[in-house]
Scaffold this motif. Structure first.
Motif, PDB file in Angstrom:
ATOM      1  N   ILE A 110      -4.198  -7.336  -0.572  1.00 35.51           N
ATOM      2  CA  ILE A 110      -3.132  -6.849  -1.616  1.00 35.51           C
ATOM      3  C   ILE A 110      -3.430  -5.551  -1.980  1.00 35.51           C
ATOM      4  O   ILE A 110      -2.804  -4.443  -2.166  1.00 35.51           O
ATOM      5  CB  ILE A 110      -2.357  -7.832  -2.221  1.00 35.51           C
ATOM      6  CG1 ILE A 110      -2.169  -8.971  -1.852  1.00 35.51           C
ATOM      7  CG2 ILE A 110      -1.467  -7.055  -3.377  1.00 35.51           C
ATOM      8  CD1 ILE A 110      -1.808 -10.356  -2.521  1.00 35.51           C
ATOM      9  N   LEU A 111      -4.688  -5.608  -2.585  1.00 35.41           N
ATOM     10  CA  LEU A 111      -5.133  -4.238  -3.347  1.00 35.41           C
ATOM     11  C   LEU A 111      -5.514  -3.135  -2.564  1.00 35.41           C
ATOM     12  O   LEU A 111      -5.517  -2.073  -2.841  1.00 35.41           O
ATOM     13  CB  LEU A 111      -6.648  -4.732  -3.971  1.00 35.41           C
ATOM     14  CG  LEU A 111      -6.569  -5.888  -4.918  1.00 35.41           C
ATOM     15  CD1 LEU A 111      -8.026  -6.019  -5.737  1.00 35.41           C
ATOM     16  CD2 LEU A 111      -5.577  -5.622  -6.142  1.00 35.41           C
ATOM     17  N   PHE A 112      -5.645  -3.419  -1.132  1.00 38.64           N
ATOM     18  CA  PHE A 112      -5.955  -2.256  -0.373  1.00 38.64           C
ATOM     19  C   PHE A 112      -4.615  -1.473  -0.066  1.00 38.64           C
ATOM     20  O   PHE A 112      -4.662  -0.372   0.164  1.00 38.64           O
ATOM     21  CB  PHE A 112      -6.225  -2.743   1.117  1.00 38.64           C
ATOM     22  CG  PHE A 112      -7.412  -3.653   1.400  1.00 38.64           C
ATOM     23  CD1 PHE A 112      -8.359  -3.654   0.273  1.00 38.64           C
ATOM     24  CD2 PHE A 112      -7.735  -4.445   2.299  1.00 38.64           C
ATOM     25  CE1 PHE A 112      -9.619  -4.074   0.496  1.00 38.64           C
ATOM     26  CE2 PHE A 112      -8.974  -5.292   2.538  1.00 38.64           C
ATOM     27  CZ  PHE A 112      -9.871  -5.280   1.346  1.00 38.64           C
ATOM     28  N   ASP A 113      -3.424  -2.087  -0.434  1.00 42.28           N
ATOM     29  CA  ASP A 113      -1.998  -1.318  -0.358  1.00 42.28           C
ATOM     30  C   ASP A 113      -1.762  -0.469  -1.648  1.00 42.28           C
ATOM     31  O   ASP A 113      -0.770   0.209  -1.718  1.00 42.28           O
ATOM     32  CB  ASP A 113      -1.186  -2.336  -0.045  1.00 42.28           C
ATOM     33  CG  ASP A 113      -1.033  -2.708   1.415  1.00 42.28           C
ATOM     34  OD1 ASP A 113      -1.839  -2.252   2.067  1.00 42.28           O
ATOM     35  OD2 ASP A 113      -0.460  -3.965   1.665  1.00 42.28           O
ATOM     36  N   ARG A 117       0.873   2.836  -2.221  1.00 41.17           N
ATOM     37  CA  ARG A 117       1.910   2.544  -3.092  1.00 41.17           C
ATOM     38  C   ARG A 117       2.039   3.388  -4.168  1.00 41.17           C
ATOM     39  O   ARG A 117       2.944   3.982  -4.732  1.00 41.17           O
ATOM     40  CB  ARG A 117       2.444   1.142  -3.295  1.00 41.17           C
ATOM     41  CG  ARG A 117       2.674   0.316  -2.250  1.00 41.17           C
ATOM     42  CD  ARG A 117       3.404  -0.796  -2.402  1.00 41.17           C
ATOM     43  NE  ARG A 117       3.610  -1.943  -1.200  1.00 41.17           N
ATOM     44  CZ  ARG A 117       4.241  -2.948  -1.267  1.00 41.17           C
ATOM     45  NH1 ARG A 117       5.198  -3.187  -2.298  1.00 41.17           N
ATOM     46  NH2 ARG A 117       4.380  -3.553  -0.388  1.00 41.17           N
ATOM     47  N   HIS A 118       0.870   3.453  -4.807  1.00 36.48           N
ATOM     48  CA  HIS A 118       0.677   4.101  -6.073  1.00 36.48           C
ATOM     49  C   HIS A 118      -0.651   5.021  -6.114  1.00 36.48           C
ATOM     50  O   HIS A 118      -1.639   4.383  -6.600  1.00 36.48           O
ATOM     51  CB  HIS A 118       0.603   3.160  -7.323  1.00 36.48           C
ATOM     52  CG  HIS A 118       1.853   2.075  -7.424  1.00 36.48           C
ATOM     53  ND1 HIS A 118       3.175   2.566  -7.756  1.00 36.48           N
ATOM     54  CD2 HIS A 118       2.021   0.629  -7.407  1.00 36.48           C
ATOM     55  CE1 HIS A 118       3.871   1.600  -7.731  1.00 36.48           C
ATOM     56  NE2 HIS A 118       3.337   0.463  -7.421  1.00 36.48           N
ATOM     57  N   ARG A 282       1.813  -3.544 -15.166  1.00 34.77           N
ATOM     58  CA  ARG A 282       3.020  -4.171 -14.454  1.00 34.77           C
ATOM     59  C   ARG A 282       3.263  -3.815 -13.197  1.00 34.77           C
ATOM     60  O   ARG A 282       3.688  -4.858 -12.122  1.00 34.77           O
ATOM     61  CB  ARG A 282       4.396  -3.393 -15.158  1.00 34.77           C
ATOM     62  CG  ARG A 282       4.716  -3.863 -16.595  1.00 34.77           C
ATOM     63  CD  ARG A 282       6.030  -3.590 -17.230  1.00 34.77           C
ATOM     64  NE  ARG A 282       6.315  -2.024 -16.671  1.00 34.77           N
ATOM     65  CZ  ARG A 282       6.096  -0.966 -17.818  1.00 34.77           C
ATOM     66  NH1 ARG A 282       5.739  -1.399 -18.950  1.00 34.77           N
ATOM     67  NH2 ARG A 282       6.510   0.082 -17.486  1.00 34.77           N
ATOM     68  N   ALA A 283       2.846  -2.700 -12.483  1.00 31.09           N
ATOM     69  CA  ALA A 283       2.758  -2.341 -11.218  1.00 31.09           C
ATOM     70  C   ALA A 283       1.816  -3.230 -10.171  1.00 31.09           C
ATOM     71  O   ALA A 283       2.095  -3.866  -9.323  1.00 31.09           O
ATOM     72  CB  ALA A 283       2.549  -0.812 -10.699  1.00 31.09           C
ATOM     73  N   LEU A 284       0.490  -3.435 -10.827  1.00 30.97           N
ATOM     74  CA  LEU A 284      -0.279  -4.382 -10.404  1.00 30.97           C
ATOM     75  C   LEU A 284       0.159  -5.763 -10.404  1.00 30.97           C
ATOM     76  O   LEU A 284      -0.153  -6.520  -9.279  1.00 30.97           O
ATOM     77  CB  LEU A 284      -1.680  -4.250 -10.993  1.00 30.97           C
ATOM     78  CG  LEU A 284      -2.958  -5.042 -10.152  1.00 30.97           C
ATOM     79  CD1 LEU A 284      -3.131  -4.589  -8.897  1.00 30.97           C
ATOM     80  CD2 LEU A 284      -4.175  -4.760 -11.349  1.00 30.97           C
ATOM     81  N   VAL A 285       0.457  -6.422 -11.412  1.00 32.91           N
ATOM     82  CA  VAL A 285       1.197  -7.626 -11.484  1.00 32.91           C
ATOM     83  C   VAL A 285       1.982  -8.043 -10.349  1.00 32.91           C
ATOM     84  O   VAL A 285       2.240  -9.007  -9.779  1.00 32.91           O
ATOM     85  CB  VAL A 285       1.548  -7.859 -12.929  1.00 32.91           C
ATOM     86  CG1 VAL A 285       2.383  -9.257 -12.874  1.00 32.91           C
ATOM     87  CG2 VAL A 285       0.500  -7.962 -13.885  1.00 32.91           C
ATOM     88  N   ASP A 286       3.247  -6.932 -10.314  1.00 36.76           N
ATOM     89  CA  ASP A 286       4.303  -6.985  -9.526  1.00 36.76           C
ATOM     90  C   ASP A 286       3.812  -7.232  -7.891  1.00 36.76           C
ATOM     91  O   ASP A 286       4.275  -7.999  -7.088  1.00 36.76           O
ATOM     92  CB  ASP A 286       5.333  -5.755  -9.585  1.00 36.76           C
ATOM     93  CG  ASP A 286       6.006  -6.084 -10.919  1.00 36.76           C
ATOM     94  OD1 ASP A 286       6.138  -7.172 -11.543  1.00 36.76           O
ATOM     95  OD2 ASP A 286       6.664  -4.953 -11.349  1.00 36.76           O
ATOM     96  N   ALA A 290       4.153 -10.638  -5.664  1.00 35.56           N
ATOM     97  CA  ALA A 290       4.816 -10.622  -4.366  1.00 35.56           C
ATOM     98  C   ALA A 290       3.913 -11.089  -3.254  1.00 35.56           C
ATOM     99  O   ALA A 290       4.453 -11.478  -2.249  1.00 35.56           O
ATOM    100  CB  ALA A 290       5.472  -9.197  -4.530  1.00 35.56           C
ATOM    101  N   GLY A 291       2.755 -10.333  -3.294  1.00 35.46           N
ATOM    102  CA  GLY A 291       2.008 -10.696  -2.121  1.00 35.46           C
ATOM    103  C   GLY A 291       1.487 -12.028  -2.142  1.00 35.46           C
ATOM    104  O   GLY A 291       1.520 -12.641  -0.777  1.00 35.46           O
TER     105      GLY A 291
END
Length: 299
Positions: A110-113, A117-118, A282-286, A290-291
């Motif tokens: 998930i972190l790879f993305d 995204r950001h 918030r972006a990382l938590v979301d 979701a992942g």
């Protein structure tokens, strides 16, 4: 030097564990860093750091002040971004911690993305098999596999894992498939964990619990070693379902005693700030929530 700059310097010293290393990070002279920290201590009227020739450690007051400084600096950064019309785009460094194997298998992809995204965010990951104190150790987000005690953390439930007993098909063909926990007396086991408690396997059916201590031939402290030993046919092991999922899908391991499994263990994504969390938190938590919710292995 204004108060915010002094706070930034104090945070750098606390995070790097030294004045010289903080000076290099901030491209300042060591004397300037020393003076800034001394000015902060004079202003708050408390010793914030224990200094020795080898190491710099936070005092109790310093640990509390570090948490406040991080929050204030994050809020200032958010306010500046909002004023510049950039609030919608998370930016800056954010950190996450998770258990080692779970982090490698389920969180890291998930972190790879995140960078896609950001692109203005930088994620720092810390995968370790212990509970990290977010406030004291300076991490923003954690993935916890456990029933959570009451705390000030905000938590989002994202899935579950099972505690399963498994063995290779070849071992089961040679030694038989146990039908009840009592049958484990006739089997070799590979306990995984620390201490004597790791050898006690607790089962449940309805309202009844049963504890069995199977015959141990090998005791290990790493899940992947226990799984590898089971795949090699050395006996039954008990691990979390995600830890053996790949070998189960490939047919190298088979689960047994499913009717006696204890209740599933919840997975949570936790963070400290609640509704006041910064945009990057918030972006990382979301993204992580979701992942993980979309991961079929965690249902």
């Amino acid at each position: 030097m204004d108060r915010l700059d002094s706070m930034r310097i104090f945070v750098a010293v606390a995070e790097t564990g030294g004045f010289a290393t903080a000076a290099r990070r901030l491209v300042l002279s060591p004397p300037a860093v020393t003076r800034a920290v001394a000015a902060v201590e004079d202003r708050v009227g408390a010793r914030l750091l224990h200094r020795t020739t080898r190491i710099v450690r936070l005092t109790e007051a310093g640990a509390r002040f570090l948490e406040d400084c991080r929050r204030i600096l994050a809020e200032v950064e958010e306010a500046e971004a909002a004023a510049a019309g950039l609030h919608a785009e998370p930016r800056g460094q954010v950190s996450i911690t998770a258990p080692v194997l779970f982090g490698r298998l389920h969180v890291a992809p998930i972190l790879f993305d995140v960078g896609i995204r950001h692109p203005l965010m930088v994620v720092r990951s810390f995968f370790i098999d212990r509970v990290v104190n977010l406030a004291e150790e300076g991490y923003d987000v954690a993935v916890r596999i456990a029933e959570l005690p009451d705390s000030g953390l905000s938590a989002i439930r994202v899935g579950t894992v099972r505690r399963v007993v498994c063995a290779s098909p070849a071992y089961l063909a040679a030694h038989g498939v146990p039908q009840t926990p009592a049958d484990l007396a006739d089997h070799d086991a590979i306990p995984f964990g620390q201490g004597v408690a790791a050898r006690d396997w607790v089962f449940r059916r309805g309202d009844r619990t049963e504890t069995v201590t199977p015959r141990a031939r090998l005791i290990v402290n790493q899940a992947d070693v226990a799984v590898a030993a089971a795949v090699a046919g050395h006996g039954l092991t008990r691990v979390l379902s995600y830890q053996m999922a790949a070998d189960h899908r490939a047919g190298r391991l088979q689960t047994v005693l499913e009717d006696f499994e204890p209740p599933p263990i919840p997975i949570h994504v936790v963070h400290q700030e609640g509704r006041r969390a910064t945009a990057r938190v918030r972006a990382l938590v979301d993204l992580v929530a979701a992942g993980l919710r979309a991961d079929p292995a965690l249902r």
